[in-house]
Design a protein around this motif. Structure first.
Motif, PDB file in Angstrom:
ATOM      1  N   UNK A  78     -51.013  -8.269 -58.547  1.00 36.68           N
ATOM      2  CA  UNK A  78     -50.749  -8.564 -57.138  1.00 36.68           C
ATOM      3  C   UNK A  78     -49.248  -8.700 -56.908  1.00 36.68           C
ATOM      4  N   UNK A  79     -48.695  -7.829 -56.052  1.00 38.21           N
ATOM      5  CA  UNK A  79     -47.251  -7.840 -55.812  1.00 38.21           C
ATOM      6  C   UNK A  79     -46.974  -8.113 -54.342  1.00 38.21           C
ATOM      7  N   UNK A  80     -46.132  -9.087 -54.086  1.00 41.58           N
ATOM      8  CA  UNK A  80     -45.803  -9.497 -52.709  1.00 41.58           C
ATOM      9  C   UNK A  80     -44.315  -9.323 -52.472  1.00 41.58           C
ATOM     10  N   UNK A  81     -43.970  -8.914 -51.252  1.00 40.73           N
ATOM     11  CA  UNK A  81     -42.570  -8.778 -50.865  1.00 40.73           C
ATOM     12  C   UNK A  81     -42.244  -9.840 -49.822  1.00 40.73           C
ATOM     13  N   UNK A  82     -41.165 -10.570 -50.054  1.00 40.02           N
ATOM     14  CA  UNK A  82     -40.646 -11.553 -49.103  1.00 40.02           C
ATOM     15  C   UNK A  82     -39.219 -11.163 -48.750  1.00 40.02           C
TER      16      UNK A  82
END
Length: 948
Positions: free
Chosen positions: A529-533
């Motif tokens: 799971x990869x999230x961008x902030x």
């Protein structure tokens, strides 16, 4: 005081198996992994404790929560003992009572018996537990060695540390580690010599402590105590409201004595913050009652005249008559207004309604123009909705976190603490930032990859990441082909696959080694799971919208959207940036992001508002300035914004404001924009109003009035008075009625009401018939626009280039203790941490210029020049300098240019070519500014004294 009802220990992660046991003859059924203490609490049995608290992991040190288990050995601590099937537990018997009294007696033997005069009297867990275990005498005494004369540490402006009252339960130490993640406190020494120590036996103010208040909240005694409680006594009632600082939107209990705020306590039921806070939200509320507050309306014919205090009626009528005069003389389009991201949804809605219905045009804009307007454009074009996709809690399910152009620990500290917690648990971290922010390396957190790019090259970097993902076959074709427009996906793949977008080809542009980019891209695409902030380091560029589109492309191409732990997450800067946009504060959009040319929407609003509405977009902020200098824009209603300080190219802004014939400023203080105003209408702080804020995760949260407005009106009431004086009737009796209208007219707010928010605590839009209680995660089954759309992101270098005359790149950002233009935090003790904006400069660049740490340096750009003191640091790379913009006298925006994003006109704050030279002291304009400010404050003090 009654024993607090805490929820101790957590079930095993993901456990669905239920365990049944017997506690004091009663049956309890709880999830496997639950602690005995929590199981007991679930059936109403409270076990005495001191070291346990619901916000921390079980510790088992105080020995007060001991229980007896049938067939077991000894007396185990209930907070650390998991339940077992068929277990029989006794929480109360003679043996346990004797042990607990003995333990408590030892605690009290080294504790001052000054309960009647102690600041925690009536709200002290040690006091409560002494009563709960039946302690009536203390046989051990003060004759031997003790800690009763330990020196108090009062160095922190907001709380004191009295080690004589410390029971060494370590709750403060654990809170600093587990909740905040700063690791500023330790337990020093062993046995009787054990003590809590900030850093290496330093005072709190000199330590690594960030004054979040987690230790204060965790302390069961008066060891760590707010100075406001020491001064004013224990509060007697509380009101739940929402913080008015950053876009995290923390829920607080304003604890009161009458109409006086004694302290702000983070709400453990707050869905955005879960009982945590930062130094601003918890402690920096004193600005609301600061002596600089303007409490009476004022008018003047010319900005060179002194202010004259007048009645509300006279001020409102004068403003209305001026707007009518201007429109009669120059036409309907000659006036406009600005909503504020610091005001409530209801207030923003009413301002844009006034402009569209009473002014009769679409000349409305908001400060989101200069921060996150590229987010609205980029995400709308690709995903179909102008907002982030996740909850903050989603980060706890992330395996890979990409932070680009954001500094969460300074700008969004409560969320930053949560992110750090997840990283300590094992999530991988990629940071793309020109500067060494704290996430790159700090206590127990280290980025796996730091992509230290040159300012202005975001698009090139994002394209390089995409190139690796496509060229190495790491894209999730199955997701993209099923969920997105196939033609746009194939076209995008071909584009990013071109050699010119490779990390090797881009290295000379971005300054980031190609292999580092490749490794980071592989991690993002394959690490789970990869999230961008992202933050303003993405949006405040000439290609801000392009970078947002590129980020959305990355998420769609890898399938990292539509579930927990992934997504595209813009970190909004101010408390209600999201809400001000939701409410239709842009000149091209009605509330709910519906274009003004949409005849169906226009018909609905025309019927509801009883007027005809313009179908053509109005003026953006930069267009208003340009029209003012051209002589066609003459009147501005500015609620809650300080454009004279916050907008770029200050001299241009000031010239535009001087060219206007009626500027109406509605605010708490005489800000920089008020220097050019003809009417000043006093505003209300968040403590003086009811309404809602919408945070960066689309969470609509209640703002509730805890004290009467110091100037007599809430902000929405002032707007209503102005509308009525302009001849457009508004007759709301309470802010809740405005939300009811919003819920009727804005599809994503359907069913939202004050009653629902008070019941649920908060709701994340879209809220509608399909999701009556809101939508935590967006785009689960399909995108809001149906199919996701990939758009090409051609890298176009900024026009702002370095040269021999301007060889350095200036970029800007924020710092933890101050907020935005500083109007609020500068009027609190937060200035003890950051009392001036400084210019960060690399040692190499400083040495070339003969600059030493603390020297005054002149910073000159093509737009202007200012003077700051130098801070020599390795945080910035050679060729880059950095400053904050919290103090108006710093003049950071005197030197920023009028370059802006191609799609939204968001200013390019992050890239300004400058030269830095050593100078003798502040500039002439800064000295004049200081003299003018001191004169204004002196006049204000005279007025306050006269009215008193």
């Amino acid at each position: 005081m009654a024993m607090r009802d805490y929820d101790y220990g957590t079930p095993a992660s993901g456990s669905t198996k239920q365990v049944t046991l017997e506690i004091d003859g009663f049956t309890a059924t709880v999830p496997e992994g639950t602690s005995v203490m929590r199981a007991a609490a679930s059936i109403g049995i409270q076990i005495p404790k001191l070291c346990a608290t619901d916000s921390l992991e079980p510790f088992g040190s105080c020995r007060l929560c001991l229980v007896q288990i049938e067939g077991g050995r000894g007396l185990p601590a209930s907070c650390t003992t998991p339940v077992a099937e068929g277990m029989k537990v006794s929480t109360q018997n003679d043996r346990l009572a004797n042990v607990r009294r003995g333990v408590m007696e030892l605690y009290i033997s080294d504790h001052p018996l000054d309960c009647l005069t102690c600041a925690a009297n009536g709200n002290c867990e040690l006091q409560d537990m002494a009563g709960a275990v039946g302690l009536r005498e203390v046989r051990y005494g003060y004759e031997g060695e003790n800690h009763l004369k330990s020196e108090k540490d009062a160095s922190n402006p907001y709380f004191s540390f009295d080690p004589s009252k410390c029971i060494v339960c370590s709750r403060c130490v654990r809170a600093c580690e587990e909740v905040q993640g700063t690791f500023a406190l330790t337990l020093d020494g062993r046995g009787f010599e054990s003590k809590v120590s900030p850093s290496q036996n330093q005072a709190f103010m000199q330590s690594e402590c960030v004054s979040c208040g987690a230790c204060v909240q965790a302390c069961p005694t008066a060891t760590l105590m707010e100075k406001t409680v020491i001064d004013r006594g224990q509060p007697e009632h509380s009101v739940v409201t929402t913080c008015a600082y950053c876009g995290v939107g923390c829920s607080f209990k304003a604890e009161m004595k009458g109409s006086e705020v004694v302290r702000m306590v983070p709400n453990k039921d707050g869905h955005a913050n879960h009982g945590h806070s930062c130094v601003k939200g918890r402690f920096a509320f004193g600005y609301a009652t600061h002596k600089d507050r303007i409490k009476s309306p004022m008018i003047r014919k010319s900005i060179n005249d002194p202010w004259q205090e007048v009645s509300w009626e006279e001020a409102i009528n004068y403003a209305a008559s001026e707007f009518k005069r201007i429109q009669g003389q120059y036409g309907r389009q000659s006036v406009g207004g600005l909503t504020s991201s610091r005001c409530t949804n209801e207030e923003a809605y009413l301002v844009q309604k006034l402009i569209r219905a009473a002014f009769g045009n679409n000349n409305v804009d908001t400060c989101a123009r200069v921060c996150h307007s590229p987010t609205g454009y980029g995400l709308k074009q690709t995903l179909g909705e102008s907002a982030g996709t996740q909850t903050f809690d989603s980060v706890m399910q992330s395996d890979v976190i990409l932070v680009i152009g954001a500094n969460p620990t300074d700008g969004h500290p409560v969320f930053g603490s949560m992110m750090k917690r997840r990283i300590r648990q094992g999530a991988k971290l990629i940071v793309a930032d020109p500067r060494d922010i704290d996430l790159v390396k700090s206590a127990h957190v280290k980025a796996d990859y730091h992509l230290k790019l040159r300012p202005g090259t975001n698009v090139a970097l994002v394209n390089a990441l995409a190139h690796v993902i496509v060229a190495e076959g790491l894209a999730n074709d199955e997701f993209a082909l099923a969920r997105c427009e196939v033609a746009s996906y194939e076209k995008w793949k071909a584009f990013v696959g071109e050699e010119r977008n490779s990390p090797e080809a881009s290295e000379s542009t971005t300054g980031v080694p190609a292999e580092l980019v490749r490794q980071a891209a592989r991690l993002y695409a394959t690490g789970g799971n990869a999230a961008i902030y992202y933050g303003l380091g993405v949006t405040e560029h000439s290609q801000g919208s392009t970078t947002v589109i590129g980020i959305a492309n990355l998420a769609m191409a890898t399938g990292n959207i539509g579930r927990e732990g992934v997504g595209v997450n813009p970190l909004r800067g101010q408390n209600n940036v999201q809400g001000s946009c939701d409410m239709g504060s842009f000149p091209h959009e009605f509330p709910g992001y519906r274009h003004v040319s949409d005849s169906e929407t226009r018909a609905v609003l025309e019927q509801a508002w009883g007027v005809s509405l313009e179908s053509e977009p109005g003026l953006r902020i930069p267009n208003m300035f340009g029209a003012a200098l051209d002589g066609s824009f003459k009147g501005l209603y500015c609620e809650g914004e300080d454009i004279a300080q916050s907008d770029p190219d200050t001299q241009h802004v000031h010239a535009a404001l001087r060219a206007m014939e009626c500027v109406v400023v509605q605010d708490l203080f005489l800000n920089e924009t008020a220097k050019f105003a003809h009417v000043f209408l006093p505003g209300a702080s968040f403590l003086e109003k009811s309404g809602t804020f919408t945070n960066a995760e689309r969470r609509i949260s209640p703002v509730r009035r805890v004290m009467p407005p110091l100037a007599g009106y809430e902000d929405w009431e002032v707007t209503q008075l102005l509308a009525n004086a302009l001849g457009y009737p508004m007759n709301y009796k309470h802010a809740s009625e405005i939300m009811d209208e919003i819920a009727r007219l804005v599809p994503t707010f359907t069913g939202v009401s004050f009653a629902k928010l008070d019941e649920l605590g908060s709701v994340q839009w879209p809220c509608n018939e399909k999701a009556p209680n809101g939508t935590p995660t967006m785009h689960i089954d399909e995108f809001v626009r149906g199919k996701g759309r990939f758009l090409l992101t051609e890298y176009v270098p900024t026009q702002e280039r370095t040269s021999s005359r301007y060889p350095l790149i200036l970029t800007t950002g924020r710092i933890l203790s101050q907020y935005n233009v500083g109007a609020q935090t500068r009027r609190t003790m937060n200035s003890m941490w950051h009392s001036e904006d400084r210019l960060e400069i690399h040692a190499h660049d400083a040495e070339q210029r003969g600059v030493k740490d603390g020297d005054w340096v002149g910073i000159k750009s093509r737009a202007g020049e200012t003077v700051l003191r130098a801070l020599i640091t390795e945080r910035v790379q050679p060729g880059v300098v950095y400053t904050t913009f919290h103090f108006p006298e710093s003049g950071a925006n005197v030197i920023t240019t009028d370059n802006s994003d191609w799609a939204t006109n968001c200013p390019e704050y992050k890239v300004t070519a400058v030269q830095v030279t050593k100078v003798a002291g502040p500039s002439e304009w800064q000295r004049q500014y200081q003299e003018f400010t001191e004169e204004q404050l002196s006049l204000l003090d005279q007025r306050v004294a006269a009215s008193a």
